[in-house]
Design an enzyme around this catalytic site. Structure first.
Site, mmCIF file in Angstrom:
data_model
loop_
_atom_site.group_PDB
_atom_site.id
_atom_site.type_symbol
_atom_site.label_atom_id
_atom_site.label_comp_id
_atom_site.label_asym_id
_atom_site.label_seq_id
_atom_site.Cartn_x
_atom_site.Cartn_y
_atom_site.Cartn_z
ATOM 1 N N LEU A 45 13.428 -12.094 -1.520
ATOM 2 C CA LEU A 45 13.233 -10.642 -1.522
ATOM 3 C C LEU A 45 11.775 -10.270 -1.312
ATOM 4 O O LEU A 45 11.458 -9.203 -0.808
ATOM 5 C CB LEU A 45 13.679 -10.047 -2.866
ATOM 6 C CG LEU A 45 15.167 -10.093 -3.181
ATOM 7 C CD1 LEU A 45 15.403 -9.756 -4.653
ATOM 8 C CD2 LEU A 45 15.909 -9.106 -2.296
ATOM 9 N N GLY A 48 4.898 -12.377 -4.679
ATOM 10 C CA GLY A 48 3.752 -11.781 -5.371
ATOM 11 C C GLY A 48 2.811 -12.884 -5.820
ATOM 12 O O GLY A 48 2.950 -14.044 -5.419
ATOM 13 N N SER A 52 7.671 -16.448 -5.674
ATOM 14 C CA SER A 52 8.631 -15.728 -4.839
ATOM 15 C C SER A 52 9.764 -15.162 -5.683
ATOM 16 O O SER A 52 10.088 -15.688 -6.750
ATOM 17 C CB SER A 52 9.217 -16.678 -3.806
ATOM 18 O OG SER A 52 8.176 -17.153 -2.989
ATOM 19 N N VAL A 53 10.369 -14.093 -5.152
ATOM 20 C CA VAL A 53 11.510 -13.469 -5.832
ATOM 21 C C VAL A 53 12.731 -13.619 -4.920
ATOM 22 O O VAL A 53 12.658 -13.328 -3.721
ATOM 23 C CB VAL A 53 11.228 -11.975 -6.125
ATOM 24 C CG1 VAL A 53 12.407 -11.335 -6.854
ATOM 25 C CG2 VAL A 53 9.956 -11.809 -6.957
ATOM 26 N N ASP A 165 -0.902 -2.872 -14.679
ATOM 27 C CA ASP A 165 -0.757 -3.085 -13.234
ATOM 28 C C ASP A 165 0.249 -2.098 -12.643
ATOM 29 O O ASP A 165 1.127 -2.473 -11.865
ATOM 30 C CB ASP A 165 -0.356 -4.545 -12.962
ATOM 31 C CG ASP A 165 -0.730 -5.001 -11.556
ATOM 32 O OD1 ASP A 165 -1.524 -4.293 -10.883
ATOM 33 O OD2 ASP A 165 -0.229 -6.052 -11.120
HETATM 34 N N1 LIG Z 1 14.435 -7.044 -9.707
HETATM 35 C C1 LIG Z 1 14.160 -6.954 -8.413
HETATM 36 N N2 LIG Z 1 15.081 -6.464 -7.552
HETATM 37 C C2 LIG Z 1 14.811 -6.359 -6.233
HETATM 38 N N3 LIG Z 1 13.642 -6.737 -5.669
HETATM 39 C C3 LIG Z 1 12.690 -7.234 -6.466
HETATM 40 C C4 LIG Z 1 12.895 -7.379 -7.869
HETATM 41 N N4 LIG Z 1 11.769 -7.902 -8.404
HETATM 42 C C5 LIG Z 1 10.911 -8.055 -7.387
HETATM 43 N N5 LIG Z 1 11.454 -7.670 -6.210
HETATM 44 C C6 LIG Z 1 10.834 -7.700 -4.879
HETATM 45 O O1 LIG Z 1 9.987 -8.812 -4.787
HETATM 46 C C7 LIG Z 1 8.654 -8.388 -4.439
HETATM 47 C C8 LIG Z 1 7.666 -9.310 -5.120
HETATM 48 O O2 LIG Z 1 7.638 -8.998 -6.498
HETATM 49 P P1 LIG Z 1 6.488 -9.491 -7.458
HETATM 50 O O3 LIG Z 1 6.607 -8.732 -8.715
HETATM 51 O O4 LIG Z 1 6.517 -10.978 -7.550
HETATM 52 O O5 LIG Z 1 5.168 -9.169 -6.640
HETATM 53 P P2 LIG Z 1 4.325 -7.843 -6.339
HETATM 54 O O6 LIG Z 1 4.429 -6.881 -7.458
HETATM 55 O O7 LIG Z 1 4.701 -7.374 -4.961
HETATM 56 O O8 LIG Z 1 2.875 -8.460 -6.274
HETATM 57 P P3 LIG Z 1 1.994 -9.056 -7.485
HETATM 58 O O9 LIG Z 1 2.879 -9.820 -8.399
HETATM 59 O O10 LIG Z 1 1.024 -9.939 -6.791
HETATM 60 O O11 LIG Z 1 1.383 -7.884 -8.144
HETATM 61 C C9 LIG Z 1 8.586 -6.922 -4.882
HETATM 62 O O12 LIG Z 1 7.650 -6.179 -4.174
HETATM 63 C C10 LIG Z 1 10.010 -6.446 -4.636
HETATM 64 O O13 LIG Z 1 10.149 -6.010 -3.295
#
Ligand SMILES: Nc1ncnc2c1ncn2[C@@H]1O[C@H](COP(=O)(O)OP(=O)(O)OP(=O)(O)O)[C@@H](O)[C@H]1O
Length: 366
Positions: A45, A48, A52-53, A165
Site C-alpha cells: 500500500l 514510510g 512497508s505497509v 507527526d
Molecule cells: N491502515 C492503513 N490502511 C490503508 N493504507 C495504509 C494504512 N496504513 C498505512 N497506509 C498507507 O501506507 C503508507 C505508508 O504509511 P506509513 O505510516 O508507513 O508512512 P508515512 O506516514 O507515509 O511516512 P512516515 O512513516 O515516513 O512518516 C501511507 O501513506 C498510506 O497510504
C-alpha cells in the site's frame, strides 16, 4: 497494557482489553504471511520511514493493513514499541484502530484496520488527486474528524499523548472519508503535571512548531501548530513548504497570511473545488488555521477550542490577535529544509527532560 519498555520486554497478555472487550491480539508471522500473500509486492500500500505497509485479508474475510519493519535495529524496535503501546491504550472513532502485532525473531509487524481511501496525502497530491473526490463537505468532515482524534489524545487520554507527526500522510480515510489519525511511532506520553517535555526533534519539516524545531520543546501545542498547517493544506491543496525560484522556500503560512490580511480569502481555496465551497465555513477554517499556526505557543488555542471554533460554536478570535511580525522565523526560513528531519525514534520519556511547570511555567501552554 503491559510494558513495552526500552528493555525490550513484550506483553505476556495475548489480548488487549477495554471496557468494550478485547480489541487487539497477538498475530503469528504465519498468519500474516498468509493474509498478505507472503508480503507480495502487489499487496503493498505504501512505504514510510518504518517500513512497508501491505494490504491483507484474514481468514474471517476482514481486511487489514500490515506495517512491516524494514530493518531491525534498537531504534526501530523502540518506534515499534511506542506505536503498539500507545495504540493499545487508545480507542476513538478518529484514531486508526490497532488489530494487533507480531514479534518473531527480528520480524516486527503491526496490524491495523485497513482504510480503503488510504491517506489524505494521496487525495491532495497522490494517486487519487486527479479523481477530485475531496469535495468541500468531505474536507470539513476530515478537518473535524482529525481534530476530534487529536483532541482525544490531548484531553481524554491518560496520561495525555502528543502525536508529534500530524501531517497529511498520517491522516487515513475510511470508506466514508472519515478521518483516522495514524502513525504513533513518534508519539509521547506527557506525565501528569508536566507542561512540556524537552526532547530530540522528530517529525516532518513544514509541520514543526518553531519552539519544537528550534529547542525541542514538545507539548500539545506543537500538535495544534501542525494541525493548523494541515487545515491550510486541506483547503488549499498546497504543500506545507513550496519551492520558489532561486532555491527560495515559502511556508504555507507565509503564502496564506497576506491573502488573509488583504481580504482575499477566496484565493486560498483549492482550485480543484471549482468554487464549490461554503463561504462561512471557509472563513472559519482559515481563521482557525492561522490561530493554530501562530509562532508563540501560548497564543495558540487548545484542541477543544479549535473544535468549537471549527463547528461555529465559539466566536472566532479576531485576526488582530494573530502575530504578524514575530521575530522567530517560520520553518521554511530555517536551515536544512528537506523531507523528514529524522527517522530515528525514541521511547517516550527516555532521556528527555520533563518540565513540571515550576521553573518553566512561562512556557506552559496548558
Ligand atoms: N491502515 C492503513 N490502511 C490503508 N493504507 C495504509 C494504512 N496504513 C498505512 N497506509 C498507507 O501506507 C503508507 C505508508 O504509511 P506509513 O505510516 O508507513 O508512512 P508515512 O506516514 O507515509 O511516512 P512516515 O512513516 O515516513 O512518516 C501511507 O501513506 C498510506 O497510504
Amino acid at each position: 497494557m503491559t510494558c513495552f519498555g526500552a528493555c525490550g520486554c513484550y506483553p505476556g497478555k495475548r489480548r488487549g482489553s477495554s471496557r468494550r472487550g478485547a480489541h487487539w491480539r497477538i498475530f503469528t508471522l504465519k498468519e500474516l504471511q498468509a493474509a498478505t500473500n507472503n508480503f507480495n509486492y502487489d499487496n503493498k500500500l505504501g512505504e514510510g520511514g518504518f517500513g512497508s505497509v501491505y494490504w491483507g485479508q484474514l481468514w474471517d474475510g476482514s481486511q487489514i493493513a500490515v506495517k512491516r519493519l524494514k530493518v531491525w535495529s534498537t531504534k526501530a524496535d523502540m518506534e515499534f514499541s511506542v506505536e503498539v503501546e500507545i495504540l493499545g491504550r487508545v480507542r476513538h472513532k478518529n484514531l486508526l484502530c490497532l488489530r494487533g502485532y507480531c514479534v518473531e525473531g527480528q520480524e516486527r509487524l503491526i496490524v491495523y484496520d485497513y482504510m480503503p481511501n488510504l491517506s489524505l496525502l494521496s487525495h491532495l497530491y497522490g494517486q487519487f488527486a486527479a479523481e477530485g473526490l475531496l469535495d468541500w463537505p468531505k474536507r470539513m468532515t476530515i478537518a473535524l474528524g482529525s481534530g476530534e482524534g487529536i483532541a482525544y489524545l490531548h484531553h481524554l487520554a491518560t496520561p495525555r499523548i502528543i502525536h508529534r507527526d500530524i501531517k497529511a500522510s498520517n491522516i487515513l480515510l475510511d470508506s466514508d472519508f472519515e478521518a483516522r489519525v495514524a502513525d504513533f511511532g513518534f508519539a509521547k506520553l506527557i506525565p501528569d503535571g508536566a507542561t512540556h517535555v524537552t526532547t530530540r526533534v522528530k517529525g516532518t519539516l513544514g509541520y514543526l512548531a518553531p519552539e519544537y524545531a528550534m529547542w525541542g520543546k514538545a507539548s500539545e501545542s506543537c500538535d495544534v501548530y501542525s494541525f493548523g498547517i494541515l487545515l491550510l493544506e486541506l483547503i488549499s491543496g498546497k504543500k506545507p513548504i513550496e519551492k520558489l525560484e532561486h532555491g527560495v522556500k515559502r511556508s504555507i503560512v507565509e503564502w496564506a497570511s497576506p491573502l488573509l490580511v488583504e481580504g482575499k480569502v477566496k484565493e486560498i481555496v483549492d482550485p480543484k473545488l471549482k468554487g464549490m465551497y461554503d463561504e462561512e465555513e471557509l472563513q472559519r477554517v482559515v481563521h482557525v488555521a492561522m490561530l493554530c499556526a501562530q509562532i508563540a505557543p501560548e497564543k495558540r488555542p487548545n484542541m477543544v477550542e479549535v473544535l468549537e471554533m471549527l463547528k461555529g460554536k465559539a466566536r472566532n478570535v479576531e485576526m488582530s490577535s494573530v502575530e504578524k511580525d514575530d521575530k522567530v522565523q517560520h520553518e521554511s526560513e530555517c536551515a536544512g529544509v528537506g523531507d523528514e528531519i529524522s527517522n530515528e525514534k525514541t521511547r517516550p520519556a527516555v532521556g528527555d527532560e520533563i518540565s513540571n511547570g515550576n521553573e518553566t511555567m512561562q512556557n506552559s501552554v496548558n
